[in-house]
Write a protein that holds these residues in place. Structure first.
Motif, short mmCIF file in Angstrom:
data_model
loop_
_atom_site.label_atom_id
_atom_site.label_comp_id
_atom_site.label_asym_id
_atom_site.label_seq_id
_atom_site.Cartn_x
_atom_site.Cartn_y
_atom_site.Cartn_z
N ALA A 167 8.15 -1.25 -2.51
CA ALA A 167 8.48 -2.16 -1.42
C ALA A 167 7.38 -3.20 -1.23
CB ALA A 167 8.70 -1.38 -0.13
N ALA A 168 6.12 -2.75 -1.30
CA ALA A 168 5.01 -3.69 -1.16
C ALA A 168 5.03 -4.73 -2.26
CB ALA A 168 3.69 -2.92 -1.17
N GLN A 169 5.31 -4.31 -3.48
CA GLN A 169 5.34 -5.25 -4.60
C GLN A 169 6.51 -6.21 -4.50
OE1 GLN A 169 5.24 -2.45 -7.90
NE2 GLN A 169 3.02 -2.73 -8.13
N ALA A 170 7.54 -5.82 -3.75
CA ALA A 170 8.68 -6.71 -3.53
C ALA A 170 8.44 -7.66 -2.35
CB ALA A 170 9.95 -5.89 -3.28
N GLY A 171 7.28 -7.51 -1.68
CA GLY A 171 6.95 -8.43 -0.60
C GLY A 171 7.16 -7.89 0.80
N VAL A 172 7.41 -6.59 0.93
CA VAL A 172 7.57 -5.99 2.26
C VAL A 172 6.18 -5.74 2.83
CG1 VAL A 172 8.50 -4.06 3.59
CG2 VAL A 172 9.76 -4.94 1.61
N VAL A 173 5.75 -6.57 3.76
CA VAL A 173 4.36 -6.56 4.19
C VAL A 173 3.99 -5.27 4.92
CG1 VAL A 173 4.20 -9.05 4.24
CG2 VAL A 173 4.98 -7.86 6.28
N ALA A 174 4.92 -4.70 5.67
CA ALA A 174 4.60 -3.48 6.41
C ALA A 174 4.28 -2.32 5.47
CB ALA A 174 5.77 -3.10 7.32
N ALA A 175 4.83 -2.35 4.26
CA ALA A 175 4.57 -1.27 3.31
C ALA A 175 3.11 -1.23 2.90
CB ALA A 175 5.47 -1.43 2.08
N VAL A 176 2.48 -2.39 2.78
CA VAL A 176 1.06 -2.42 2.43
C VAL A 176 0.23 -1.78 3.53
CG1 VAL A 176 -0.85 -3.85 1.64
CG2 VAL A 176 1.49 -4.56 1.19
N SER A 177 0.56 -2.11 4.78
CA SER A 177 -0.17 -1.52 5.90
C SER A 177 -0.06 0.00 5.91
CB SER A 177 0.37 -2.08 7.22
OG SER A 177 0.11 -3.47 7.32
N LEU A 178 1.13 0.50 5.60
CA LEU A 178 1.32 1.95 5.58
C LEU A 178 0.52 2.60 4.46
CD1 LEU A 178 5.16 2.15 6.30
CD2 LEU A 178 3.30 2.90 7.81
N LEU A 179 0.48 1.96 3.30
CA LEU A 179 -0.30 2.50 2.19
C LEU A 179 -1.78 2.55 2.53
CD1 LEU A 179 1.44 0.75 -0.83
CD2 LEU A 179 1.34 3.23 -0.44
N LEU A 180 -2.28 1.46 3.13
CA LEU A 180 -3.70 1.43 3.50
C LEU A 180 -4.01 2.48 4.56
CD1 LEU A 180 -4.28 -2.42 3.58
CD2 LEU A 180 -5.31 -0.80 1.99
N GLU A 181 -3.12 2.64 5.52
CA GLU A 181 -3.34 3.64 6.57
C GLU A 181 -3.38 5.05 5.97
OE1 GLU A 181 -1.12 5.28 10.63
OE2 GLU A 181 -0.49 3.40 9.69
N ARG A 182 -2.50 5.29 5.02
CA ARG A 182 -2.41 6.63 4.41
C ARG A 182 -3.67 6.96 3.61
NH1 ARG A 182 3.00 8.25 1.26
NH2 ARG A 182 3.67 8.21 3.44
N HIS A 183 -4.28 5.96 2.96
CA HIS A 183 -5.41 6.22 2.06
C HIS A 183 -6.74 5.79 2.64
CE1 HIS A 183 -3.00 7.53 -1.39
NE2 HIS A 183 -2.12 6.61 -1.03
N TRP A 184 -6.76 5.34 3.90
CA TRP A 184 -7.98 4.78 4.48
C TRP A 184 -9.14 5.78 4.47
CZ3 TRP A 184 -8.59 -0.20 5.06
CH2 TRP A 184 -9.66 -0.69 5.82
N ALA A 185 -8.85 7.02 4.85
CA ALA A 185 -9.93 8.02 4.94
C ALA A 185 -10.57 8.25 3.57
CB ALA A 185 -9.40 9.33 5.50
#
Length: 327
Positions: free
Chosen positions: A19-37
């Protein structure tokens, strides 16, 4: 057969990356939140506690936004994000030792480049809209650091802005923090078309150089640039359109040509990075490159800074301009 929790999470992550690669911006935020720690743990292990960790995390988030389409195996997005942090940390340590930086993440072997990745994604529009919300003092260092090829070093940005390197670092830290907050707040909004602006920027750069070689640089300035355009040295005006025309004509008479190699196009700031091609009988007349760093008002160039990686030799500056030409 039902998926267990591990398989379900893995499948969910694959879908987020796609989804992020297709341009869904919220998906990038979710990925970063998941891997932030995990990303932060890498930064702490290399840098130790301190403010540099926060700077690296902010830079890594922006790199991930720009390069999410580089991820070939969606199941490996976690290691990919941690690699970005690791390379940003190592780059910071290299810069502290005043060595040349290297790329953060290898580009795909298919000939892709960062600007092309950014241009074809809705992510690019989202990022640029947030950048435009920054103050000019924060916007310019951020654009130079993250979008140019030849003006990204702290020392180079300091020369362009006419401020100490420590001020550049402080402004970049503030800019990234504000940008991350703005991105989070505007993920669902409509954004302007950065792809069209970049295409128009390439066309304008080429048309400007073609006009100059035809002796019509002054005409282009009158038509497309602000009547009050100012050439700046850092933040100090040193001349206007007449000075620019004399300098361009002097370069052309000396046999110097320019070739655009990178275009950065925002609504309020644009950068044209050029190769300088010297005549065969004077190969050292000019440094190998120059960046036109332009401040825009109502779509017209109002302020121009010229950045050379090395100061121009006196022989490359017409005698009547040597007292005012920015270095």
């Amino acid at each position: 057969m039902m998926l267990d929790m591990t398989d379900a999470r893995r499948q969910d992550e694959v879908e987020l990356v796609q989804a992020a690669q297709a341009g869904v911006v919220a998906a990038v935020s979710l990925l970063l939140e998941r891997h932030w720690a995990g990303m932060r743990a890498v930064a702490l292990s290399i840098l130790g506690p301190g403010p540099d960790v926060d700077d690296v995390m902010q830079e890594a988030a922006l790199v991930a936004l720009r390069r999410i389409t580089d991820v070939r195996d969606p199941q490996a997005v976690g290691p990919w994000l941690r690699m970005i942090v690791r390379n940003r940390c190592r780059g910071l340590l290299r810069e502290a030792r005043r060595l040349e930086p290297v790329a953060d993440v290898p580009l795909p072997g298919t000939g892709g480049d960062l600007s092309a990745v950014l241009e074809r994604q809705a992510l690019g529009d989202w990022v640029w809209e947030a950048i435009e919300a920054l103050s000019p003092a924060l916007r310019l260092p951020l654009v130079l650091r993250h979008f140019t090829d030849g003006v990204m070093a702290y020392e180079s940005i300091a020369r362009v802005c006419g401020v100490p390197v420590g001020t550049v670092r402080s402004r970049l830290s503030q800019a990234r923090a504000k940008l991350v907050a703005a991105l989070d707040a505007t993920a669902a909004d409509a954004h302007s078309d950065s792809r069209s602006r970049t295409a128009a920027g390439w066309e304008a750069a080429r048309a400007t150089l073609a006009a100059a070689e035809s002796g019509e640089f002054g005409k282009i300035l009158r038509q497309d640039w602000s009547p009050e355009v100012a050439l700046l040295s850092a933040d100090v005006p040193v001349g206007g359109a007449a000075l620019l025309v004399r300098a361009m004509d002097g370069d052309l008479e000396a046999g110097v040509r320019q070739r655009p190699v990178n275009v950065v196009a925002g609504r309020s700031v644009a950068v044209w990075e050029m190769d300088l091609i010297n005549p065969a009988d004077d190969p050292d007349h000019c440094p190998p490159s120059v960046a036109w760093i332009m401040g825009l008002e109502d779509g017209r160039v109002a302020r121009l800074r010229l950045f050379h990686p090395r100061p121009l030799p006196a022989s490359a500056i017409p005698p009547d301009l040597q007292d005012v030409w920015p270095q």
